[in-house]
Design a protein around this motif. Structure first.
Motif, mmCIF file in Angstrom:
data_model
loop_
_atom_site.group_PDB
_atom_site.id
_atom_site.type_symbol
_atom_site.label_atom_id
_atom_site.label_comp_id
_atom_site.label_asym_id
_atom_site.label_seq_id
_atom_site.Cartn_x
_atom_site.Cartn_y
_atom_site.Cartn_z
ATOM 1 N N GLU A 143 0.782 -1.053 -0.233
ATOM 2 C CA GLU A 143 0.078 0.091 -0.041
ATOM 3 C C GLU A 143 0.854 1.350 0.109
ATOM 4 O O GLU A 143 1.872 1.178 0.514
ATOM 5 N N THR A 144 0.308 2.299 -0.581
ATOM 6 C CA THR A 144 1.007 3.704 -0.299
ATOM 7 C C THR A 144 0.145 4.412 0.449
ATOM 8 O O THR A 144 -1.199 4.585 0.336
ATOM 9 N N LEU A 145 0.800 4.933 1.525
ATOM 10 C CA LEU A 145 0.158 5.776 2.508
ATOM 11 C C LEU A 145 0.834 7.128 2.629
ATOM 12 O O LEU A 145 2.197 7.347 2.575
ATOM 13 N N ALA A 146 -0.069 8.140 2.475
ATOM 14 C CA ALA A 146 0.540 9.753 2.695
ATOM 15 C C ALA A 146 -0.013 9.920 4.011
ATOM 16 O O ALA A 146 -1.133 9.827 4.603
ATOM 17 N N VAL A 147 1.141 10.676 4.842
ATOM 18 C CA VAL A 147 0.831 11.347 6.338
ATOM 19 C C VAL A 147 1.013 12.765 6.094
ATOM 20 O O VAL A 147 2.040 13.239 5.702
ATOM 21 N N GLY A 179 7.063 -0.211 -6.174
ATOM 22 C CA GLY A 179 6.923 -1.495 -6.567
ATOM 23 C C GLY A 179 6.085 -2.292 -5.672
ATOM 24 O O GLY A 179 4.917 -1.904 -5.444
ATOM 25 N N ASP A 180 6.544 -3.620 -4.929
ATOM 26 C CA ASP A 180 5.572 -4.291 -4.175
ATOM 27 C C ASP A 180 5.802 -3.839 -2.685
ATOM 28 O O ASP A 180 5.493 -4.496 -1.696
ATOM 29 N N LYS A 181 6.521 -2.616 -2.593
ATOM 30 C CA LYS A 181 6.722 -2.427 -0.864
ATOM 31 C C LYS A 181 5.522 -1.159 -0.533
ATOM 32 O O LYS A 181 4.586 -0.826 -1.401
ATOM 33 N N THR A 182 5.693 -1.323 0.665
ATOM 34 C CA THR A 182 4.730 -0.300 1.392
ATOM 35 C C THR A 182 5.603 0.998 1.385
ATOM 36 O O THR A 182 6.615 1.419 1.736
ATOM 37 N N ALA A 183 5.142 2.157 0.637
ATOM 38 C CA ALA A 183 5.605 3.327 0.538
ATOM 39 C C ALA A 183 4.862 4.188 1.418
ATOM 40 O O ALA A 183 3.597 4.509 1.320
ATOM 41 N N ILE A 184 5.525 5.040 2.396
ATOM 42 C CA ILE A 184 4.944 5.864 3.440
ATOM 43 C C ILE A 184 5.340 7.312 3.228
ATOM 44 O O ILE A 184 6.671 7.275 3.230
ATOM 45 N N TYR A 185 4.635 8.258 2.577
ATOM 46 C CA TYR A 185 5.106 9.672 2.469
ATOM 47 C C TYR A 185 4.643 10.529 3.495
ATOM 48 O O TYR A 185 3.362 10.640 3.764
ATOM 49 N N ILE A 186 5.568 11.261 3.992
ATOM 50 C CA ILE A 186 5.211 12.596 4.896
ATOM 51 C C ILE A 186 5.496 13.821 3.927
ATOM 52 O O ILE A 186 6.642 13.936 3.298
ATOM 53 N N SER A 187 4.312 14.469 3.933
ATOM 54 C CA SER A 187 4.706 15.629 2.751
ATOM 55 C C SER A 187 3.842 16.910 3.448
ATOM 56 O O SER A 187 2.421 16.653 4.038
#
Length: 611
Positions: free
Chosen positions: A394-398, A554-562
């Motif tokens: 999953e891609t999560l934005a914080v 890719g198949d990773k969990t990407a967490i973005y703080i922005s």
């Protein structure tokens, strides 16, 4: 000041030598061997010299003379060769000593709990320990420098006692001169010389210690205003534009005025040794008169006068050195104790023992269960009752305003801190139960204040001396650095900055951010966390990075703080933080549909910049 017990001083000294042996192997031993040869050599030489003079003045046997001369010449030659070799080795080791001492602090900093790295009191403790070591040479350096003195004192005392026995045994025929009471008188005179020197050292050190305490601020201020402010390239622009040199010069003027107090302290420190040397001189005079009187009455030959004068002088010097080293030992044990107090700061974080499961399907679930957190020594909660669950892929934005708890949320997930309340789970298990290093290995993080190093480009990306050439290039391509790489003549062997290579390249903030992203990709972990990943990028580069978001993750969990909410449009889930709480969760469209929500407010505040 309370005196330190002998037992404690021995314990501290032994530990100090063990640290020196670990970080500067062979240095103390080399100095000890050098001084052993250097101290024994004069005794052997003076004994042979006395025999040669006696032989010339009495029996005059040529063969005997020749043997004496050849033996002493050969002995001095061998000693000179050995000392030259050992001195060369010791000088080389000592030139590296301060760098190795610096590694002591580096190793401790790396081993500290992260919470202690951000603890001002502990960092102040480290600074005090470093100041003792670097500014005044106290502690470990004194141990190294004290080795020759200790060896010299031991040799001088033992050898002198052996070689002065005949002085008191030989008879002159004069009852006054041959009286055994002279043994006591001579030893008392020598002891007085040593004792006066010891007292002088103690007094001198007391003044020095007070001066050191008074000048701690002086040294810190001088290092900042006289060196760091003027010589740091990072501060050069501000110093010139805002004329900060004017402030610095005023402070430096005050520091120079402070120098008069330093001169007073130096005068006091010089008075005590001067008095001691007067006493030592009088004691030596008594010894010389005794030797001259015995020789005058025929107790021994002319050559023996040379021997006894030299040996008694050495005995006096040995006692003085011994007294000095004993009193000086207490001073540097005090400094070593401060160093050891810093090195003995315990690690409170539980490191766990469970192995992190290596899943082929990358099915990792992370869950925050009612997590609250406040930083040490504060009563304000930075996070309050945070509940959030997500899985790999999953891609999560914080997102949220400054101070809303976004970065703290990431620090807790990476276990740089442990929650004050609640728990964080990995696949249903509290992360505190996992082996700490293994747990850390599943995260790649690009913090906003990341650092690149003055190594080659390939080493910076791989964070190791050896690296996979193709993998590095692929990661740089994904991060958008491929065009810049093609322009570098040395490719991946190009050094960053000019610290170690005159041809090293200086890179812009945007380029550095791409390299940090490539480094995170190279680690190839299930979780990749990006704290403001495009803060230093221009709008076009920012758009390129976000449009390739799925490819990068890719198949990773990407967490973005922005802070830039435009990035959230590319994420599957968004967590909106406000005042330490998650106030909204959902997709970009879902959150934007809530016109009363915090996300809607933040988006519309920035929307004008993205039209």
């Amino acid at each position: 000041m309370k005196r330190m017990s002998i037992h404690k001083r021995i314990s501290i000294t032994k530990r100090g030598f063990s640290i020196i042996k670990q970080y500067c192997p062979g240095l103390a031993q080399g100095k000890a061997v050098y001084e052993l040869i250097n101290s024994i050599q004069p005794f052997i030489s003076v004994w042979f010299t006395a025999q040669i003079i006696n032989e010339i003045s009495s029996l005059r046997r040529p063969k005997k003379l020749l043997i004496y001369i050849l033996f002493v010449s050969l002995f001095n030659f061998v000693c000179a060769v050995l000392k030259s070799i050992i001195n060369h080795v010791c000088n080389e080791k000592e030139s590296q000593m301060w760098s190795w001492f610096g590694k002591i602090f580096s190793d401790k900093q790396i081993s500290l709990d992260f919470v202690d790295l951000e603890n001002a009191a502990i960092q102040h403790q480290r600074q005090e320990a470093e100041e003792n070591l670097y500014m005044f040479g106290n502690g470990l350096a004194q141990l190294v420098w004290g080795v020759p003195t200790l060896v010299r004192a031991s040799v001088n005392i033992l050898a002198s006692l052996v070689m002065t026995v005949s002085l008191f045994v030989s008879q002159s025929g004069n009852k006054v001169i041959d009286n055994p009471l002279w043994i006591l008188i001579i030893l008392v005179c020598i002891a007085l010389g040593g004792l006066s020197n010891s007292k002088a050292t103690i007094k001198e050190n007391e003044v020095f210690m007070k001066w050191c305490q008074d000048t701690v601020w002086f040294n810190r201020a001088f290092m900042f205003f006289g060196r760091e402010l003027y010589m740091s390239p990072e501060k050069a622009k501000d110093v010139r534009i805002y004329e900060q040199n004017a402030i610095a010069e005023k402070v430096l003027d005050k520091l120079i005025q402070h120098d008069s107090e330093k001169q007073t302290a130096i005068f006091k420190m010089s008075i005590y040794p001067a008095i001691a040397y007067i006493i030592i001189g009088l004691a030596n005079a008594v010894c010389y008169l005794f030797i001259a009187a015995k020789a005058l009455f025929g107790a021994f030959g002319v050559g023996s006068i040379v021997q006894y004068v030299t040996v008694l002088s050495r005995l006096g010097e040995g006692l003085q050195d011994l007294m000095y080293i004993l009193s000086d030992n207490e001073v540097y044990c005090t400094h070593l104790q401060k160093l050891f107090e810093y090195l003995d700061i315990p690690n409170h974080m539980y490191l766990g023992s469970l192995t992190v499961e290596k899943r082929d399907d990358n099915e990792y679930y992370v869950e925050f269960k009612n997590v609250s957190f406040k930083y040490p020594n504060t009563e304000t909660y930075v996070l309050k009752h945070v509940n959030l669950k997500f899985k790999v892929g999953e891609t999560l934005a914080v997102v949220g305003m400054n101070g809303s708890g976004k970065t703290t949320f990431i620090k807790l997930m990476c276990r740089l801190y442990d929650p004050t309340e609640g728990e964080i789970l990995l696949n249903g298990v509290n992360i505190q139960k996992y082996n700490y290093n293994e747990y850390m290995s599943i995260f790649s993080v690009v913090f906003q204040d990341f650092r690149l190093f003055s190594f080659s480009l390939g080493q910076n990306i791989s964070t190791s001396a050896a690296y996979d050439y193709e993998k590095v290039r692929e990661c740089l391509k994904k991060a958008g650095f491929d065009e810049c790489l093609d322009s570098m003549a040395n490719g991946l062997e190009t050094f960053l900055y000019k610290d170690f290579d005159a041809d090293g390249v200086e890179i812009s903030g945007g380029e550095a951010q791409k390299l940090a992203l490539a480094r995170a990709l190279y680690k190839d972990t299930p979780f990749i966390i990006l704290d403001e990943p495009t803060a230093a990028l221009d709008p076009l580069s920012e758009y390129t990075v976000y449009s390739k978001l799925n490819e990068i993750a890719g198949d990773k969990t990407a967490i973005y703080i922005s802070h830039r909410l435009a990035s959230c449009r590319f994420c599957e889930q968004i967590a909106v933080f406000h005042a330490g709480e998650i106030v909204q969760k959902g997709t970009h469209e879902e959150l934007l549909a809530d016109s009363k929500g915090k996300y809607y407010e933040l988006w519309n505040a920035q929307a004008q910049y993205y039209k």
